[in-house]
Motif scaffolding. Structure first.
Motif, PDB file in Angstrom:
ATOM      1  N   VAL A   1       0.843  -1.189   0.000  1.00 12.10           N
ATOM      2  CA  VAL A   1       0.000   0.000   0.000  1.00 12.10           C
ATOM      3  C   VAL A   1       0.875   1.235   0.000  1.00 12.10           C
ATOM      4  O   VAL A   1       1.742   1.394   0.850  1.00 12.10           O
ATOM      5  CB  VAL A   1      -0.921   0.027   1.235  1.00 12.10           C
TER       6      VAL A   1
ATOM      7  N   HIS B   1      -8.946   6.814  -3.277  1.00 16.21           N
ATOM      8  CA  HIS B   1      -7.506   6.576  -3.337  1.00 16.21           C
ATOM      9  C   HIS B   1      -6.794   7.528  -4.296  1.00 16.21           C
ATOM     10  O   HIS B   1      -5.862   7.147  -4.993  1.00 16.21           O
ATOM     11  CB  HIS B   1      -7.205   5.133  -3.749  1.00 16.21           C
TER      12      HIS B   1
ATOM     13  N   TYR C   1     -13.260  -0.507  -3.939  1.00 13.49           N
ATOM     14  CA  TYR C   1     -11.994  -1.217  -3.830  1.00 13.49           C
ATOM     15  C   TYR C   1     -12.192  -2.571  -3.171  1.00 13.49           C
ATOM     16  O   TYR C   1     -12.776  -2.673  -2.084  1.00 13.49           O
ATOM     17  CB  TYR C   1     -10.986  -0.385  -3.024  1.00 13.49           C
TER      18      TYR C   1
ATOM     19  N   SER D   1     -10.269  -5.165  -1.342  1.00 12.86           N
ATOM     20  CA  SER D   1      -8.984  -5.298  -0.654  1.00 12.86           C
ATOM     21  C   SER D   1      -8.443  -6.723  -0.691  1.00 12.86           C
ATOM     22  O   SER D   1      -7.239  -6.939  -0.606  1.00 12.86           O
ATOM     23  CB  SER D   1      -9.121  -4.841   0.798  1.00 12.86           C
TER      24      SER D   1
ATOM     25  N   ASN E   1      -9.375  -2.302  -7.924  1.00  9.96           N
ATOM     26  CA  ASN E   1     -10.278  -1.166  -7.961  1.00  9.96           C
ATOM     27  C   ASN E   1     -11.307  -1.423  -9.058  1.00  9.96           C
ATOM     28  O   ASN E   1     -10.965  -1.849 -10.165  1.00  9.96           O
ATOM     29  CB  ASN E   1      -9.517   0.134  -8.254  1.00  9.96           C
TER      30      ASN E   1
ATOM     31  N   GLN F   1     -12.028  12.682   4.692  1.00 10.75           N
ATOM     32  CA  GLN F   1     -11.550  11.378   5.113  1.00 10.75           C
ATOM     33  C   GLN F   1     -11.773  11.146   6.602  1.00 10.75           C
ATOM     34  O   GLN F   1     -11.992  10.014   7.043  1.00 10.75           O
ATOM     35  CB  GLN F   1     -10.061  11.239   4.782  1.00 10.75           C
TER      36      GLN F   1
ATOM     37  N   GLU G   1      -4.084   9.771   2.171  1.00  8.19           N
ATOM     38  CA  GLU G   1      -4.934   8.950   1.313  1.00  8.19           C
ATOM     39  C   GLU G   1      -4.063   7.978   0.521  1.00  8.19           C
ATOM     40  O   GLU G   1      -2.987   8.312   0.066  1.00  8.19           O
ATOM     41  CB  GLU G   1      -5.740   9.824   0.343  1.00  8.19           C
ATOM     42  N   ARG G   2      -4.542   6.766   0.380  1.00  3.16           N
ATOM     43  CA  ARG G   2      -3.853   5.754  -0.416  1.00  3.16           C
ATOM     44  C   ARG G   2      -4.029   6.133  -1.874  1.00  3.16           C
ATOM     45  O   ARG G   2      -5.124   6.393  -2.339  1.00  3.16           O
ATOM     46  CB  ARG G   2      -4.464   4.393  -0.128  1.00  3.16           C
ATOM     47  N   VAL G   3      -2.936   6.147  -2.619  1.00  2.00           N
ATOM     48  CA  VAL G   3      -2.962   6.688  -3.976  1.00  2.00           C
ATOM     49  C   VAL G   3      -2.522   5.663  -4.995  1.00  2.00           C
ATOM     50  O   VAL G   3      -1.575   4.922  -4.793  1.00  2.00           O
ATOM     51  CB  VAL G   3      -2.043   7.932  -4.086  1.00  2.00           C
TER      52      VAL G   3
END
Length: 386
Positions: A49, A104, A152, A154, A159, A324, A379-381
């Protein structure tokens, strides 16, 4: 999960654009400039991640009545994030996205009859193929819409884009709907979702998206007065529907499309944010779904502090998503000079004014639509790289 993409916004070429690459965790990924200015992104990798550390950034999409559009990027100019100023014009030719969705670090909006995935950190754009709908219009059915949601999975590290396609007549009569999924990976294509026997057609609420883990939730209407929560499990690709109880719908006392109630994530639970009495009484009603299986709801009333009432008394607001960390974003229905939005912390019942500077004057005091997305820190990108 990182994708390597070669972008071409003019051609439906998603099957050859997505090429998954495995990255070593010690490799860095620089942020790219978007126009005249750029902002720096510090990145760290936690296993598979990748997390971006940056100041909150606000993105604003505007669409005029003649189809003209802009996508503006705004940076915070105050330590407490109560002031944002436009720093870049990210205008995309042909953009027509009336409703932004994001996850993300990626945005999704419509461009004509197609969906687009946009990475504001690189300025890259992917146009997905057009959906070949199976809906056959009956006489009098003239309204056709697509609503897109990013989710998403996981478990499989995927995605996915969900599209709900709807055909209906005036006052939501003779409504037909179907659902399609696009997996954002090499060889991706639209696949129709198989619905259950008790499936009932519906049209999504213009707003009201909530992502909880790997499930996308949105408000929908079966007819003008029957409201429901539709949930899409991103992993299993199954749809479920919960009809709102009569007391919830009666309390809302609004027909479809009145834009006075929205779906939000409230402390990890689905909640209806009902704000029809915000302007007059400074009151917000929260209907929280405590147990989805038992369909148990709780009701909570929030009354603004007297010192905050002046912020809402003269203006009609609409919810524009949440941050968020769970704060609700309220924005004026109409745009005028001195434009600002409100950030509402439901846990502390604290309302803060957020000034917006630099929006071109040509958008004020005229018919236009705009949408907002505030991307917070950590934020996860997904980086889209050429």
């Amino acid at each position: 999960m990182l994708f390597s993409l070669k972008m071409d916004a003019e051609v439906d070429n998603s099957s050859r654009l997505f090429k998954l690459k495995k990255r070593r965790s010690n490799r860095s990924y620089p942020s790219r400039s978007l126009g005249r200015n750029s902002y720096q992104t510090a990145t760290k990798v936690l296993g598979d991640v990748q997390v971006r550390k940056q100041q909150p950034h606000l993105y604003m999409c505007l669409v005029g009545e003649r189809g003209q559009s802009e996508l503006l990027s705004m940076s915070s100019t105050s330590p407490d994030n109560t002031s944002f100023v436009v720093d870049q014009d990210l205008r995309i030719p042909g953009m027509g996205g009336y409703y932004l969705t994001d996850l993300h670090g990626l945005m999704c909006f419509s461009m004509g009859k197609k969906a687009c995935i946009y990475n504001p950190s690189t300025g890259q754009l992917l146009t997905l193929p057009k959906i070949k709908s199976d809906i056959i219009a009956d006489q009098g059915q003239t309204r056709y819409i697509n609503r897109y949601y990013i989710g998403y999975d996981s478990v499989n590290d995927q995605n996915k884009l969900l599209c709900t396609s709807v055909m209906y007549s005036y006052s939501l009569s003779n409504l037909k709907s179907e659902h399609w999924v696009f997996v954002l990976e090499a060889g991706g294509s639209w696949k129709k979702v198989v619905t259950h026997e008790n499936y009932r057609p519906h049209t999504p609420f213009p707003r009201g998206q909530s992502i909880s883990g790997s499930v996308v939730h949105y408000l929908a209407w079966h007819d003008m007065y029957t409201c429901a929560i539709v949930s899409f499990d991103v992993r299993s690709e199954e749809l479920t529907t919960i009809i709102l109880p009569e007391d919830v719908r009666a309390n809302m006392s609004i027909p479809a499309l009145a834009l006075k109630a929205e779906l939000i994530d409230y402390g990890g639970k689905i909640a209806i944010f009902e704000h029809s009495k915000l302007k007059i009484g400074g009151i917000v009603i929260l209907w929280v779904l405590e147990d989805a299986e038992k369909k148990e709801w709780s009701k909570r009333s929030l009354v603004l502090h007297p010192c905050h009432r002046h912020l809402v008394q003269d203006t009609e607001f609409i919810l524009k998503g949440t941050t968020q960390d769970g704060k609700v974003i309220l924005a004026p229905v109409e745009m005028h000079s001195g434009f600002y939005i409100l950030r509402y912390d439901l846990q502390s019942n604290d309302l803060r004014k957020v000034d917006i500077e630099g929006v071109p004057n040509r958008w004020f005091d005229k018919e236009c639509y705009y949408d907002l997305r505030l991307m917070s820190e950590s934020e996860r990108v997904i980086y889209l790289e050429t």
